[in-house]
Design a protein around this motif. Structure first.
Motif, short mmCIF file in Angstrom:
data_model
loop_
_atom_site.label_atom_id
_atom_site.label_comp_id
_atom_site.label_asym_id
_atom_site.label_seq_id
_atom_site.Cartn_x
_atom_site.Cartn_y
_atom_site.Cartn_z
N TRP A 96 -50.28 -6.09 -43.98
CA TRP A 96 -49.88 -7.42 -44.42
C TRP A 96 -48.67 -7.86 -43.61
CZ3 TRP A 96 -49.81 -6.58 -50.48
CH2 TRP A 96 -51.13 -6.44 -50.94
N PRO A 97 -48.77 -8.95 -42.85
CA PRO A 97 -47.60 -9.44 -42.11
C PRO A 97 -46.43 -9.67 -43.06
CG PRO A 97 -49.58 -10.63 -41.45
CD PRO A 97 -49.96 -9.80 -42.64
N PHE A 98 -45.23 -9.32 -42.60
CA PHE A 98 -44.04 -9.45 -43.45
C PHE A 98 -43.32 -10.75 -43.12
CE2 PHE A 98 -39.43 -8.35 -44.14
CZ PHE A 98 -39.49 -8.47 -45.52
N LEU A 99 -43.08 -11.55 -44.14
CA LEU A 99 -42.34 -12.80 -44.00
C LEU A 99 -40.99 -12.64 -44.69
CD1 LEU A 99 -45.14 -15.43 -44.85
CD2 LEU A 99 -44.49 -14.51 -42.61
N PRO A 100 -39.93 -12.32 -43.94
CA PRO A 100 -38.62 -12.16 -44.58
C PRO A 100 -38.11 -13.48 -45.13
CG PRO A 100 -38.41 -12.13 -42.19
CD PRO A 100 -39.88 -12.13 -42.49
N THR A 101 -37.56 -13.43 -46.30
CA THR A 101 -37.02 -14.64 -46.91
C THR A 101 -35.63 -14.94 -46.37
OG1 THR A 101 -36.36 -15.68 -48.99
CG2 THR A 101 -36.13 -13.29 -48.86
N ALA A 102 -35.32 -16.22 -46.30
CA ALA A 102 -33.98 -16.64 -45.91
C ALA A 102 -33.04 -16.68 -47.10
CB ALA A 102 -34.05 -18.01 -45.25
N VAL A 103 -33.57 -16.43 -48.29
CA VAL A 103 -32.76 -16.45 -49.50
C VAL A 103 -32.04 -15.11 -49.64
CG1 VAL A 103 -32.75 -16.67 -52.01
CG2 VAL A 103 -34.34 -18.05 -50.63
N VAL A 104 -30.74 -15.14 -49.50
CA VAL A 104 -29.92 -13.94 -49.68
C VAL A 104 -28.93 -14.23 -50.81
CG1 VAL A 104 -28.31 -12.33 -48.63
CG2 VAL A 104 -30.15 -13.31 -47.26
N SER A 105 -29.01 -13.43 -51.85
CA SER A 105 -28.22 -13.71 -53.05
C SER A 105 -27.74 -12.42 -53.69
CB SER A 105 -29.06 -14.50 -54.06
OG SER A 105 -28.40 -14.60 -55.31
N PRO A 106 -26.52 -12.43 -54.25
CA PRO A 106 -26.04 -11.25 -54.98
C PRO A 106 -26.61 -11.13 -56.38
CG PRO A 106 -24.37 -12.96 -55.06
CD PRO A 106 -25.49 -13.49 -54.19
N LEU A 107 -27.43 -12.09 -56.80
CA LEU A 107 -27.96 -12.07 -58.16
C LEU A 107 -28.79 -10.82 -58.41
CD1 LEU A 107 -29.07 -15.76 -58.86
CD2 LEU A 107 -27.32 -14.46 -60.07
N SER A 108 -28.66 -10.28 -59.60
CA SER A 108 -29.40 -9.09 -60.00
C SER A 108 -29.91 -9.28 -61.42
CB SER A 108 -28.49 -7.86 -59.92
OG SER A 108 -29.05 -6.78 -60.63
N ALA A 109 -31.19 -8.96 -61.62
CA ALA A 109 -31.75 -9.04 -62.97
C ALA A 109 -31.05 -8.06 -63.90
CB ALA A 109 -33.25 -8.78 -62.94
N THR A 110 -30.56 -6.94 -63.34
CA THR A 110 -29.82 -5.98 -64.17
C THR A 110 -28.58 -6.64 -64.76
OG1 THR A 110 -30.57 -4.14 -62.80
CG2 THR A 110 -28.61 -3.76 -64.15
N ASP A 111 -27.87 -7.42 -63.96
CA ASP A 111 -26.68 -8.13 -64.46
C ASP A 111 -27.05 -9.17 -65.50
OD1 ASP A 111 -25.08 -6.63 -62.75
OD2 ASP A 111 -25.13 -8.14 -61.15
N VAL A 112 -28.20 -9.84 -65.29
CA VAL A 112 -28.65 -10.84 -66.28
C VAL A 112 -28.92 -10.16 -67.61
CG1 VAL A 112 -30.37 -12.59 -66.84
CG2 VAL A 112 -29.63 -12.29 -64.46
N ARG A 113 -29.64 -9.04 -67.58
CA ARG A 113 -29.95 -8.34 -68.82
C ARG A 113 -28.69 -7.86 -69.52
NH1 ARG A 113 -33.63 -5.85 -65.37
NH2 ARG A 113 -32.54 -3.85 -65.49
#
Length: 336
Positions: free
Chosen positions: A131-148
């Motif tokens: 599967w060709p890899f399409l890297p995202t340009a979205v870089v974020s420190p957000l973590s679902a662990t922190d949300v929980r």
């Protein structure tokens, strides 16, 4: 969203989305500028409700759908595939992902993988070389662990800053449910356990017993304490300084059966114990499990005997990784 024509027919975005936060939704919107249809693979499906996996695959699909609708995304361009965990069988997990994607794409070969190689948790992005890899340009420190963590600590203002408004509204409604009340109590237990321990995570060694009767049924017990109160698990015990691991497993099995550890109807398998020592396998700390096989030839009056097929059919009913421990022992051997 990009005005360029999509370059691939299908895209795949894999995650647990516990819960979907703002960066997750931004990646999905970006991906839809590069693919015609996006398959969102929701991991940890059919897991029990825990602080690590509070929401079912269906509930996470609802949250993702609400967030995308709020962003003006055509829902017809997004499909979902729920995939269970196979923490000790990587090949089965990879096969499950491929099967889930194929079911949503009709088996098409023009499939690209979307993601961000941020750390070791993103290793799976290298596991689909076709599967060709399409890297995202979205870089974020957000973590679902922190949300929980913020959510179950009642820090709702922090949660509002990490998830889309539609997801926040969904989470607010979930706070009114009995499931939330149980998870909130689990979170309070964990905070108290961490405070009492001083150093976290504590190191624990336990012996677990997989007891089979002549009919091939397996002995299961329900947890009476937190965490995981009411969930199914194997008879188990922490190893005492005065006993061997095998003796601890025998003691746990005998206790569940209501007999003494030296009952001759209870025999230990000659097969060596299997060790499970993944650092994050338990919310109780750093718990190393030694799993022993035993056979019971006595009367089977205890109500916890369960047919092997029935046991494996309900992974959501099991505590922590108990289902994954049982699978290789109870699953029928593949024909040669």
């Amino acid at each position: 969203m990009s005005s360029l024509s999509p370059r691939h027919r299908s895209g795949v975005y894999i995650g647990r989305f516990q819960p979907p936060h703002t960066a997750h939704l931004r990646v999905m919107a970006e991906a839809l500028g590069k693919v015609e249809t996006l398959v969102v693979v929701i991991g940890s499906a059919w897991a029990p409700r825990t602080l690590k996996n509070p929401w079912t695959a269906g509930e996470r699909e609802e949250m993702v759908g609400a967030g995308l609708q709020e962003a003006g995304v055509d829902p017809a361009r997004v499909r979902f595939a729920a995939v269970p965990d196979h923490p000790y069988d990587e090949d089965r997990w990879l096969a499950a992902v491929r099967a889930g994607v194929a079911a949503q794409t009709g088996g098409g070969s023009d499939v690209a993988l979307i993601g961000h190689l941020k750390d070791d948790s993103s290793y799976y992005l290298r596991s689909f070389p076709d599967w060709p890899f399409l890297p995202t340009a979205v870089v974020s420190p957000l973590s679902a662990t922190d949300v929980r963590r913020a959510y179950f600590a009642g820090e709702l203002e922090s949660v509002a800053g990490m998830v889309p408004p539609a997801v926040h509204a969904w989470l607010e409604a979930f706070r009114q449910t009995p499931d939330f009340a149980e998870l909130e109590a689990e979170a309070a237990w964990l905070r108290a356990a961490q405070a009492e321990a001083g150093t976290w995570p504590p190191l624990r060694v336990e012996a677990l017993a997989v007891v089979r009767d002549p009919a091939g049924r397996v002995l299961l017990v329900r947890r009476e304490e937190r965490p995981g109160r009411g969930l199914l698990t194997l008879p188990g015990a922490e190893v005492l300084p005065s006993e061997t691991l095998a003796a601890a497993a025998r003691r746990a099995a005998a206790g569940a059966l209501g007999v003494t550890p030296d009952d001759p109807a209870l025999t230990l398998s000659p097969t060596p114990a299997t060790v499970y020592d993944a650092p994050g396998r338990s919310v109780r700390g750093r718990v190393i499990a030694h799993v022993f096989g035993l056979a019971w030839a006595g009367l089977s009056e205890y109500g916890g005997w369960t047919d092997a097929h029935e046991a494996l059919s309900h992974p959501e009913a099991f505590f922590e990784d108990t289902h994954a421990l049982l699978e290789p022992l109870l699953r029928p051997a593949a024909p040669r």
